[in-house]
Each structure stands twice: as C-alpha cells, then as structure tokens.
Design an enzyme around this catalytic site. Structure first.
Site, PDB file in Angstrom:
ATOM      1  CE1 TYR A   1      -3.390   2.837   0.550  1.00 56.51           C
ATOM      2  CE2 TYR A   1      -2.115   3.386   2.515  1.00 56.51           C
ATOM      3  CZ  TYR A   1      -3.094   3.704   1.593  1.00 56.51           C
ATOM      4  OH  TYR A   1      -3.774   4.889   1.700  1.00 56.51           O
TER       5      TYR A   1
ATOM      6  CB  ALA B   1       5.163   0.091  -2.559  1.00 58.27           C
TER       7      ALA B   1
ATOM      8  CE  LYS C   1      -3.219   5.787  -1.639  1.00 56.67           C
ATOM      9  NZ  LYS C   1      -4.241   6.387  -2.541  1.00 56.67           N
TER      10      LYS C   1
END
Length: 247
Positions: A151, A153, A155
């Site tokens: 998650y 990574a 963003k």
C-alpha cells in the site's frame, strides 16, 4: 461559472466529503465508485451525479466514458485504499513456498491496481477532456513516507508518477498534485481492523492532538483546484496534523 468536477471513489469518506464541498459551492459534480448504494444515497442528498465504475478495470472505465461530459475541469483521483484489509490477511507473513508467493504477488498487485494503476488509467482515459487551466488531484498517503507494505509502495509510486504527469499537463495550464492524508477518522479505510490502542497511537503522533477529518482533505483538494493554486504543480501536500513533517 460552474465547473465540472469528477471524483472517483466518491461514495464514502474523503470522496464523499469532497463531493459535498464542491456541490455546496455550486459546481457540477460527478462521483463514481464500485458500489451503487452509497453513490445513490449521496446523489439523493446533494444532487451530484453518480456513476458506477471500477477504475482498476479498463473495460469498466471505457464503458463509462460515454456518460461523462466532453470537458472535465477538475479530476480528483480518490478511488483506492489498502486492499490488504479486504483480504483479512497480512501478505508479508507466511512461508515462501510457491502458493504463498502467488498469494503475495496477487496481494501486492491488488494495491498497485487500486491506488496507482486506477489513477493512471483514469487520467489517461480523460486526457483529451481535461480543460485548459484545470486541475488533477490525487489522494496519496502518509504511508508513502512512513511505509506500509505494498500500500505504501503504491502511494509512493503515485507521487512519483505525478511528477511526469505535471510536466505533461503543464503546457495546457493544468496542474497535477497529490494530497497526502495522515490518519483520517470517519472513513471506511481501516474496515474493522483499527483497534482503540492503534487509534490512540495515531492521534498521539500528531502535533495537533486530533485525528484528521474528511473535511480537512476536501478543503486541501479544493485549494489545489482553485484559482489561488494555478502555479502549484508536481507537489505533495501533506495533511496529517504534523505526524509526518518536512523541512
């Protein structure tokens, strides 16, 4: 003059608050999402237009284009979330056998699809409709700076991809930025996985001593889409109460 605002994942939480904000300003607002009921509820309450669309699916996205106007002034790529909460398992645990690796790959890609690919696909699909002088705003996360597996990574990838997007859209007077929230209460982000202890820890990490609200993020999005922010592009605006600071 009223602008046309498209908000993906607009049925709940941050997307819902953003839709309300723009609708109250007299803008023409379109919200999309995968679940019809929350979209319909919002449409009835605010007068926004609701369309069902899965922005990770090129076919679903292409299918909804005919229902969208020919000009979009502001695109808010809000759809996404930590898909690990949906699976109910931690993909970073377990043995490294073949089946575990397959599950890990699927879980990792799910977060990339939900948070990075969805924004890239949507922006690509609407590129010819983005109005000169308009704005694209993505919803990032404090996890991009503090880490949270795939998650975080996804963003972080979103913020990096936005750098090129800002350069591509800049000659048309279109800005592209990321609003990066910290812990925001009153959303479905954590599903039912947030304990009281974890919530207290997240609030304690802020300088303001409180959780963020969807309205905090809606206000930041509205600013980046406003005339006051026409020379701000390629940036990440952190809205986290000081839980992650920059110099």
């Amino acid at each position: 003059m009223s602008r046309t605002i498209l908000i993906t994942g607009g049925g709940t939480g941050i997307g819902r608050a953003t839709a309300r904000h723009f609708a109250e300003q007299g803008e023409t607002v379109i919200v999309t999402g995968r679940r019809l009921q929350p979209l319909s509820d919002l449409a009835q309450q605010t007068g926004v237009r609701a369309l069902v669309c899965d922005h990770t699916d090129p076919q679903s996205l292409a299918g909804v284009l005919s229902a969208l106007p020919e000009q979009i002034d502001v695109l808010v790529n809000n759809a996404g979330g930590n898909t690990d909460f949906d699976s109910g398992t931690d993909p970073d645990t377990g043995a490294g056998d073949e089946m575990e690796l397959v599950r890990y790959a699927r879980a990792f890609r799910a977060n990339l699809d939900a948070n990075l690919i969805s924004a890239a696909l949507t922006t690509k699909a609407l590129d010819g409709r983005l109005a000169a002088g308009g704005a694209v705003v993505h919803i990032g996360s404090i996890a991009a700076d503090q880490g949270a597996g795939s998650y975080g990574a996804s963003k972080a990838g979103l913020a990096t991809w936005n750098l090129d997007l800002a350069r591509l859209l800049g000659p048309r007077g279109i800005t592209a930025n990321v609003v990066s929230p910290g812990y925001i209460a009153d959303t479905e982000f954590f599903r039912d996985h947030l304990t009281d202890e974890r919530r207290e820890h997240l609030v304690a990490g802020t300088a303001t001593g409180r959780a963020g609200s969807p309205a905090d993020i809606a206000g930041a999005i509205a600013f980046l889409a406003s005339p006051a922010a026409r020379h701000i592009t390629g940036q990440v605006l952190n809205v986290n109460g000081g839980a992650h600071t920059t110099r």
